[in-house]
Write an enzyme that holds these catalytic residues in place. Structure first.
Site, PDB file in Angstrom:
ATOM      1  N   GLY A 113     -10.110  -5.958   1.466  1.00 12.34           N
ATOM      2  CA  GLY A 113     -11.331  -5.200   1.236  1.00 12.34           C
ATOM      3  C   GLY A 113     -11.011  -3.897   0.526  1.00 12.34           C
TER       4      GLY A 113
ATOM      5  N   GLN B 219     -12.211   4.842  -1.536  1.00 14.64           N
ATOM      6  CA  GLN B 219     -10.749   4.787  -1.718  1.00 14.64           C
ATOM      7  C   GLN B 219     -10.329   4.947  -3.174  1.00 14.64           C
ATOM      8  OE1 GLN B 219     -10.678   1.008   0.755  1.00 14.64           O
ATOM      9  NE2 GLN B 219      -8.666   1.838   1.250  1.00 14.64           N
TER      10      GLN B 219
ATOM     11  N   CYS C  77      -4.556  -0.372   6.207  1.00 17.12           N
ATOM     12  CA  CYS C  77      -5.450   0.200   5.190  1.00 17.12           C
ATOM     13  C   CYS C  77      -4.633   0.494   3.944  1.00 17.12           C
ATOM     14  CB  CYS C  77      -6.077   1.488   5.732  1.00 17.12           C
ATOM     15  SG  CYS C  77      -7.246   2.254   4.573  1.00 17.12           S
ATOM     16  N   LEU C  78      -5.182   0.137   2.788  1.00 19.87           N
ATOM     17  CA  LEU C  78      -4.484   0.401   1.528  1.00 19.87           C
ATOM     18  C   LEU C  78      -4.273   1.898   1.317  1.00 19.87           C
ATOM     19  CD1 LEU C  78      -6.319  -2.155  -0.803  1.00 19.87           C
ATOM     20  CD2 LEU C  78      -4.035  -2.375   0.218  1.00 19.87           C
TER      21      LEU C  78
ATOM     22  N   HIS D 233     -14.579  -1.761   8.949  1.00 14.46           N
ATOM     23  CA  HIS D 233     -13.530  -0.884   8.406  1.00 14.46           C
ATOM     24  C   HIS D 233     -13.983  -0.272   7.072  1.00 14.46           C
ATOM     25  CE1 HIS D 233      -9.096  -0.120   7.402  1.00 14.46           C
ATOM     26  NE2 HIS D 233      -9.671  -0.044   6.215  1.00 14.46           N
ATOM     27  N   GLU D 234     -14.553  -1.116   6.191  1.00 16.07           N
ATOM     28  CA  GLU D 234     -14.997  -0.626   4.871  1.00 16.07           C
ATOM     29  C   GLU D 234     -16.194   0.309   5.003  1.00 16.07           C
ATOM     30  OE1 GLU D 234     -12.852  -1.116   2.874  1.00 16.07           O
ATOM     31  OE2 GLU D 234     -11.936  -2.960   3.582  1.00 16.07           O
TER      32      GLU D 234
ATOM     33  N   HIS E  51     -15.166   3.726   5.812  1.00 17.33           N
ATOM     34  CA  HIS E  51     -14.703   4.491   4.645  1.00 17.33           C
ATOM     35  C   HIS E  51     -15.878   5.191   3.969  1.00 17.33           C
ATOM     36  CE1 HIS E  51     -10.438   3.684   4.205  1.00 17.33           C
ATOM     37  NE2 HIS E  51     -10.585   2.369   4.213  1.00 17.33           N
TER      38      HIS E  51
HETATM   39  O1  GNR Z   1      -6.229  -5.100   3.234  1.00 17.75           O
HETATM   40  C1  GNR Z   1      -6.674  -4.695   4.297  1.00 17.75           C
HETATM   41  N1  GNR Z   1      -6.382  -5.364   5.438  1.00 17.75           N
HETATM   42  C2  GNR Z   1      -6.979  -5.109   6.662  1.00 17.75           C
HETATM   43  C3  GNR Z   1      -6.408  -5.677   7.778  1.00 17.75           C
HETATM   44  C4  GNR Z   1      -6.968  -5.491   9.021  1.00 17.75           C
HETATM   45  C5  GNR Z   1      -8.113  -4.731   9.131  1.00 17.75           C
HETATM   46  C6  GNR Z   1      -8.688  -4.155   8.025  1.00 17.75           C
HETATM   47  C7  GNR Z   1      -8.131  -4.342   6.788  1.00 17.75           C
HETATM   48  S1  GNR Z   1      -8.870  -3.642   5.374  1.00 17.75           S
HETATM   49  C8  GNR Z   1      -7.484  -3.461   4.338  1.00 17.75           C
HETATM   50  C9  GNR Z   1      -7.912  -2.992   2.964  1.00 17.75           C
HETATM   51  C10 GNR Z   1      -8.500  -1.606   3.069  1.00 17.75           C
HETATM   52  O2  GNR Z   1      -7.866  -0.621   3.304  1.00 17.75           O
HETATM   53  N2  GNR Z   1      -9.801  -1.525   2.990  1.00 17.75           N
HETATM   54  O3  GNR Z   1     -10.408  -0.346   3.169  1.00 17.75           O
HETATM   55 NI    NI Z   2      -9.098   0.851   4.389  1.00 22.14          NI
END
Ligand code: GNR
Ligand code: NI
Length: 170
Positions: A46, A51, A92-93, A134-135, A138
């Site tokens: 995601g 980001q 998270c990236l 999670h997204e 952000h």
């Molecule tokens: O790539 C991603 N993997 C992930 C793994 C477990 C829970 C959430 C994520 S999201 C993350 C990509 C990202 O940072 N999205 O904001």
């Molecule tokens: Ni993230």
């Protein structure tokens, strides 16, 4: 299409609250293409516009094994969340190399516009529910490490700043 540079924790810009997308026009469709390319290049499931330093309510997701099922959510809103919770390890990236458990609703119902500007409702559970929440965090300026203890968060902050210093010097 183009790869977009990511923001890394603890960049204060990650705490910006995104504004609604005003029109699903050529600029937004171009941004969606660039965000998908950036997410696939980084092997993420995601990516939120936050980001890539764009503070509009737009997220892209692909939890498919073959990386060929993009989901685009514009102006997403959670209209229902299950009272049941699930704890799963998140990454998270914007916080590379860190994984830790976070508790979230086990299922959510979300309304959003798709890339054609059409309104749709999705029901998510499992990994998709985790990723959507999670997204959407952000977009509210929230990074998953904020759910961890202050001790863990400070260790992560120090580690990220040190890693960045070493990259800049190298
Ligand atoms: O790539 C991603 N993997 C992930 C793994 C477990 C829970 C959430 C994520 S999201 C993350 C990509 C990202 O940072 N999205 O904001
Ligand atoms: Ni993230």
């Amino acid at each position: 299409m183009a790869l977009l540079p990511l923001l890394y924790y603890p960049d204060p810009k990650l705490h910006t609250v995104a504004k609604p997308v005003q029109a699903v026009d050529a600029r937004i469709r171009n941004l969606i293409g660039d965000m998908l390319e950036t997410m696939y290049d980084a092997s993420g499931i995601g990516l939120a516009a936050t980001q890539v330093d764009v503070h509009e309510r737009l997220i892209v997701i692909d939890i498919s094994e073959h990386r060929n099922s993009p989901l685009v959510l514009i102006n997403p809103e959670i209209v229902w969340a299950s009272p049941e919770k699930q704890v799963s390890d998140e990454g998270c990236l914007s916080v590379p190399g860190i994984y830790d458990g976070v508790e979230r609703a086990a299922a959510v119902r979300v309304t959003a516009l798709d890339r054609d500007g059409r309104s749709r409702t999705i029901e998510a559970q499992g990994v998709l529910a985790v990723c959507v929440q999670h997204e959407m965090d952000h977009l509210l300026g929230k990074v998953f490490v904020e759910y961890l203890s202050p001790l863990k968060r400070n260790r992560i902050k120090t580690k990220m700043l040190k890693a960045r210093r070493e990259t800049v010097r190298a």
